[in-house]
Motif scaffolding. Structure first.
Motif, PDB file in Angstrom:
ATOM      1  N   GLY A  76       0.812  -1.204   0.000  1.00 33.22           N
ATOM      2  CA  GLY A  76       0.000   0.000   0.000  1.00 33.22           C
ATOM      3  C   GLY A  76       0.846   1.255   0.000  1.00 33.22           C
ATOM      4  O   GLY A  76       0.502   2.264  -0.647  1.00 33.22           O
ATOM      5  N   LEU A  77       1.961   1.227   0.699  1.00 30.32           N
ATOM      6  CA  LEU A  77       2.867   2.371   0.712  1.00 30.32           C
ATOM      7  C   LEU A  77       3.562   2.536  -0.638  1.00 30.32           C
ATOM      8  O   LEU A  77       3.801   3.663  -1.087  1.00 30.32           O
ATOM      9  N   ILE A  78       3.890   1.438  -1.277  1.00 29.68           N
ATOM     10  CA  ILE A  78       4.474   1.523  -2.618  1.00 29.68           C
ATOM     11  C   ILE A  78       3.472   2.122  -3.596  1.00 29.68           C
ATOM     12  O   ILE A  78       3.816   2.963  -4.434  1.00 29.68           O
ATOM     13  N   THR A  79       2.205   1.707  -3.472  1.00 26.77           N
ATOM     14  CA  THR A  79       1.144   2.290  -4.306  1.00 26.77           C
ATOM     15  C   THR A  79       1.022   3.781  -4.065  1.00 26.77           C
ATOM     16  O   THR A  79       0.839   4.573  -5.001  1.00 26.77           O
ATOM     17  N   PHE A  80       1.103   4.189  -2.804  1.00 28.49           N
ATOM     18  CA  PHE A  80       1.055   5.610  -2.442  1.00 28.49           C
ATOM     19  C   PHE A  80       2.176   6.374  -3.157  1.00 28.49           C
ATOM     20  O   PHE A  80       1.963   7.452  -3.723  1.00 28.49           O
ATOM     21  N   ALA A  81       3.386   5.826  -3.146  1.00 34.99           N
ATOM     22  CA  ALA A  81       4.525   6.481  -3.790  1.00 34.99           C
ATOM     23  C   ALA A  81       4.333   6.576  -5.301  1.00 34.99           C
ATOM     24  O   ALA A  81       4.642   7.601  -5.919  1.00 34.99           O
ATOM     25  N   ARG A  82       3.805   5.519  -5.894  1.00 35.63           N
ATOM     26  CA  ARG A  82       3.571   5.548  -7.343  1.00 35.63           C
ATOM     27  C   ARG A  82       2.500   6.572  -7.704  1.00 35.63           C
ATOM     28  O   ARG A  82       2.596   7.249  -8.743  1.00 35.63           O
ATOM     29  N   GLN A  83       1.497   6.701  -6.846  1.00 37.48           N
ATOM     30  CA  GLN A  83       0.478   7.719  -7.091  1.00 37.48           C
ATOM     31  C   GLN A  83       1.076   9.121  -6.965  1.00 37.48           C
ATOM     32  O   GLN A  83       0.731  10.025  -7.741  1.00 37.48           O
ATOM     33  N   ALA A  84       1.974   9.318  -6.006  1.00 42.37           N
ATOM     34  CA  ALA A  84       2.642  10.612  -5.866  1.00 42.37           C
ATOM     35  C   ALA A  84       3.418  10.949  -7.132  1.00 42.37           C
ATOM     36  O   ALA A  84       3.422  12.102  -7.585  1.00 42.37           O
ATOM     37  N   GLU A  85       4.073   9.958  -7.712  1.00 39.37           N
ATOM     38  CA  GLU A  85       4.793  10.191  -8.965  1.00 39.37           C
ATOM     39  C   GLU A  85       3.833  10.563 -10.085  1.00 39.37           C
ATOM     40  O   GLU A  85       4.078  11.510 -10.851  1.00 39.37           O
ATOM     41  N   ARG A  86       2.700   9.846 -10.185  1.00 40.16           N
ATOM     42  CA  ARG A  86       1.725  10.142 -11.242  1.00 40.16           C
ATOM     43  C   ARG A  86       1.136  11.549 -11.080  1.00 40.16           C
ATOM     44  O   ARG A  86       0.848  12.225 -12.069  1.00 40.16           O
ATOM     45  N   LEU A  87       0.959  11.978  -9.846  1.00 41.16           N
ATOM     46  CA  LEU A  87       0.378  13.297  -9.592  1.00 41.16           C
ATOM     47  C   LEU A  87       1.355  14.434  -9.845  1.00 41.16           C
ATOM     48  O   LEU A  87       0.943  15.595  -9.908  1.00 41.16           O
TER      49      LEU A  87
END
Length: 317
Positions: A22-33
């Protein structure tokens, strides 16, 4: 000006959520944003969470553009060679996107117990931090294969030339967290960046002036140091609701009321415009890289998206 976001590792642990993916997903979303960087804190026992260098390695392997950093790595908790080995590995995995923010730990009983558990006297933590960073930089700038040793107060080491070096010559940038007179002299003389959280923008500005002066006195180019800021934020159209959520957050995180925590840390909360204005007060005082910690225990992903919408356009203002 760059804007990064802190991974909610401690917040997840407080909820009993140990889902690293879930934290990795959070980081990937931060990159996409469009965030420029993603960071993670560090603690073994005082405020437990995932080990930061391991987690950032997974994130670096599944992202491509976003910088990854520690905010902050408690370097005195680790043997400097083991830390240097892990950092060098992470620098290769991230292909040069790593920033190593370091600190010596806040002086309180839980931190003292944490240091005691790994056999490090609390009063030695600042000295060990400086010796660790000195050793790292010596290791990372030694590339000709000749014998290398180190003699210090805490460690005397030989055969260091065989230790793997980071992907970047000279290693990743190392930033220091702290804003007292001694910390500013240390940051200006040795480190590549500065990551404090003073509650008043004017204090940030005066401390930054002292930092740049310390760098100049050490014969360094002041512009080579990155001035960053660690800012806790909660966006909410209702300021009272935002503050109430931060109160819950402070009590859970530190066991202290918000009114005490905000005496020593930078906060921004309430409607988007007010938070933008608050952040920009620090930018006007010289902040170049904002690391946003999301002050909520409930839905950090929702706050992440709202913060991206509110703040990221400000990078070009």
């Amino acid at each position: 000006m760059k804007i990064g976001v802190l991974l909610p590792t401690r917040e997840a642990a407080l909820r009993g959520d140990w889902d690293a993916r879930g934290l990795i997903t959070f980081a990937r979303q931060a990159e996409r944003l469009g965030f420029d960087s993603v960071w993670t804190g560090d603690s073994l026992l005082a405020t437990p969470r995932f080990e930061p260098l391991s987690l950032l390695s997974a994130i670096a392997a599944t992202t491509s553009t976003i910088a990854v950093g520690t905010a902050t790595l408690l370097a005195p908790l680790r043997h400097p060679l083991l830390a240097a080995h892990a950092i060098a590995t992470l620098d290769h995995i991230s292909e040069g996107r790593l920033i190593v923010g370091v600190g010596s730990g806040f002086p309180r009983p839980r931190t003292a117990a944490e240091f005691s558990a790994v056999g490090v006297p609390m009063h030695e933590r600042a000295g060990r931090l400086m010796e660790t960073v000195t050793l790292w930089k010596k290791l990372w700038n030694h590339t000709d294969g000749t014998p290398l040793s180190f003699e210090g107060r805490y460690w005397n080491l030989d055969g260091l030339e065989t230790l793997p070096v980071p992907g970047r010559r000279g290693g990743p940038p190392v930033w220091f967290a702290g804003a007292g007179p001694r910390a500013l002299r240390m940051a200006g003389g040795v480190f590549d960046g500065w990551l404090p959280y003073p509650p008043r923008p004017e204090d940030y500005g005066s401390s930054r002036a002292d930092l740049l002066s310390a760098a100049a006195n050490a014969g360094r180019e002041p512009s080579a140091l990155t001035s960053a800021l660690y800012l806790t934020m909660n966006l909410n159209d209702d300021p009272a609701e935002a503050r109430a959520e931060l109160e819950t957050y402070a009590q859970a995180y530190y066991g202290l009321p918000l009114e005490m925590v905000e005496q020593v840390q930078a906060f921004a909360y309430g409607p988007e415009e007010g938070c933008r204005q608050r952040m920009n007060l620090y930018v006007r005082e010289g902040a170049e890289h904002i690391v946003v910690r999301i002050g909520t225990l409930t839905d950090p992903l929702a706050q992440l998206e709202r913060i991206a919408h509110a703040l990221l356009p400000e990078r070009t203002s």
